[in-house]
Design an enzyme around this catalytic site. Sequence first.
Site, PDB file in Angstrom:
ATOM      1  N   THR A  97       4.481  -4.895   0.334  1.00 48.91           N
ATOM      2  CA  THR A  97       3.856  -6.057   0.222  1.00 48.91           C
ATOM      3  C   THR A  97       3.332  -6.478  -1.051  1.00 48.91           C
ATOM      4  O   THR A  97       2.739  -5.462  -1.790  1.00 48.91           O
ATOM      5  CB  THR A  97       2.536  -5.864   1.191  1.00 48.91           C
ATOM      6  OG1 THR A  97       3.039  -5.733   2.588  1.00 48.91           O
ATOM      7  CG2 THR A  97       1.715  -7.391   1.167  1.00 48.91           C
ATOM      8  N   GLY A  98       3.397  -7.736  -1.566  1.00 45.75           N
ATOM      9  CA  GLY A  98       2.630  -8.142  -2.923  1.00 45.75           C
ATOM     10  C   GLY A  98       3.735  -8.855  -3.733  1.00 45.75           C
ATOM     11  O   GLY A  98       4.838  -9.168  -3.257  1.00 45.75           O
TER      12      GLY A  98
ATOM     13  N   ASP B 104       8.133  -0.590  -2.515  1.00 47.31           N
ATOM     14  CA  ASP B 104       6.618  -1.298  -2.398  1.00 47.31           C
ATOM     15  C   ASP B 104       6.067  -1.140  -3.805  1.00 47.31           C
ATOM     16  O   ASP B 104       6.462  -0.650  -4.871  1.00 47.31           O
ATOM     17  CB  ASP B 104       5.770  -0.542  -1.517  1.00 47.31           C
ATOM     18  CG  ASP B 104       4.773  -1.443  -1.057  1.00 47.31           C
ATOM     19  OD1 ASP B 104       4.278  -2.488  -1.407  1.00 47.31           O
ATOM     20  OD2 ASP B 104       4.053  -0.886   0.091  1.00 47.31           O
TER      21      ASP B 104
ATOM     22  N   LYS C 216      -2.868   2.016  -3.859  1.00 45.95           N
ATOM     23  CA  LYS C 216      -2.459   1.031  -3.023  1.00 45.95           C
ATOM     24  C   LYS C 216      -3.243   0.334  -2.459  1.00 45.95           C
ATOM     25  O   LYS C 216      -4.512   0.827  -2.037  1.00 45.95           O
ATOM     26  CB  LYS C 216      -1.144   1.353  -2.306  1.00 45.95           C
ATOM     27  CG  LYS C 216       0.170   1.676  -3.381  1.00 45.95           C
ATOM     28  CD  LYS C 216       1.328   1.870  -2.530  1.00 45.95           C
ATOM     29  CE  LYS C 216       1.716   1.098  -1.506  1.00 45.95           C
ATOM     30  NZ  LYS C 216       1.907  -0.428  -2.183  1.00 45.95           N
TER      31      LYS C 216
ATOM     32  N   GLU D 138       1.834   0.468   4.871  1.00 47.80           N
ATOM     33  CA  GLU D 138       2.459   0.695   3.880  1.00 47.80           C
ATOM     34  C   GLU D 138       2.469   2.168   3.732  1.00 47.80           C
ATOM     35  O   GLU D 138       3.393   3.009   3.453  1.00 47.80           O
ATOM     36  CB  GLU D 138       1.802   0.177   2.409  1.00 47.80           C
ATOM     37  CG  GLU D 138       2.028  -1.228   2.084  1.00 47.80           C
ATOM     38  CD  GLU D 138       0.906  -1.878   1.202  1.00 47.80           C
ATOM     39  OE1 GLU D 138       1.379  -2.812   0.397  1.00 47.80           O
ATOM     40  OE2 GLU D 138       0.213  -1.102   0.544  1.00 47.80           O
TER      41      GLU D 138
HETATM   42  C1  5RP Z   1      -0.587  -4.368  -1.262  1.00 55.10           C
HETATM   43  C2  5RP Z   1      -0.202  -3.363  -2.268  1.00 55.10           C
HETATM   44  C3  5RP Z   1       0.601  -3.834  -3.153  1.00 55.10           C
HETATM   45  O1  5RP Z   1       1.709  -3.082  -3.333  1.00 55.10           O
HETATM   46  C4  5RP Z   1      -0.343  -3.712  -4.653  1.00 55.10           C
HETATM   47  O2  5RP Z   1      -1.573  -4.319  -4.395  1.00 55.10           O
HETATM   48  C5  5RP Z   1       0.515  -4.414  -5.774  1.00 55.10           C
HETATM   49  O3  5RP Z   1       0.553  -5.654  -5.549  1.00 55.10           O
HETATM   50  P1  5RP Z   1       1.422  -6.659  -6.591  1.00 55.10           P
HETATM   51  O4  5RP Z   1       2.761  -6.243  -6.457  1.00 55.10           O
HETATM   52  O5  5RP Z   1       1.044  -8.039  -6.118  1.00 55.10           O
HETATM   53  O6  5RP Z   1       0.654  -6.412  -8.188  1.00 55.10           O
HETATM   54  O7  5RP Z   1      -0.761  -2.041  -2.073  1.00 55.10           O
HETATM   55  O8  5RP Z   1      -1.553  -3.736  -0.245  1.00 55.10           O
END
Ligand code: 5RP
Length: 224
Positions: free
Chosen positions: A25-26, A80, A93, A102
């Site tokens: 996610t993200g 991820d 995370k 996750e």
């Molecule tokens: C979501 C997460 C994401 O992997 C983490 O916040 C990184 O996000 P991004 O790739 O948008 O910087 O742990 O719960």
Amino acid sequence: MNEKKEVGEKAVDYVKEGMIVGLGTGSTVFYTISKLGKLVQQGFSIKGIPTSKQTEKLAIDVGIPLVSLNEIDHIDLAIDGADEVNRDLDLIKGGGGALLREKIIAKAAKTFIVVTDSHKNVDTLGTFPLPIEVVPFGYEMTIKYIRELGGNPKLREKDGNPFLTDNGNYIIDSSFQEIKHPNELEKNLNLIPGVVDNGLFIGLADAVITIIDKKLVTNVRRLI
Ligand code: 5RP
């Protein structure tokens, strides 16, 4: 240079035909999922397991066929993002609030690859407030116990209400300044009644694809 795009797309090199793939996610793994979608449109066969409702929607939009964790007995590879990564490839995370699913998927995967831009690399974890998923019941008491472990916990809010995870729980974001013993803290937090899990991912990442000195680097613990 769009670092998130570069590392996110690089991870696709590790996805092989027929794999069951955990989809993180993200905003970084967005590029992984989008590229995988393009390959699927061209006939590449994989199945995805999303780590959040947000990712489920994205995967459906780009055409990746999905399975649920209860229908399968293994995950070949999970990809991820992360909020912080140290030199041991331990992670914080949960910035997006999806840490529980996750972690379940990272743990179930034979290989777990993390994709991060250069800003996520740290010597010591803890500057980024650690996300902790807690059940709503008695959460003020849970916050008290988190404070006793040295944290500075705050309930995450969205539009003036508690932020709700995909599992119907709350997130407490807790700064610990410097987490010198992440392994210990991960376990101690999870011993608090009311804590479902926390965003410390210790010993789970097999490789981190990141940018160091403007160059794409893959730091490997083990990779099959
Ligand atoms: C979501 C997460 C994401 O992997 C983490 O916040 C990184 O996000 P991004 O790739 O948008 O910087 O742990 O719960």
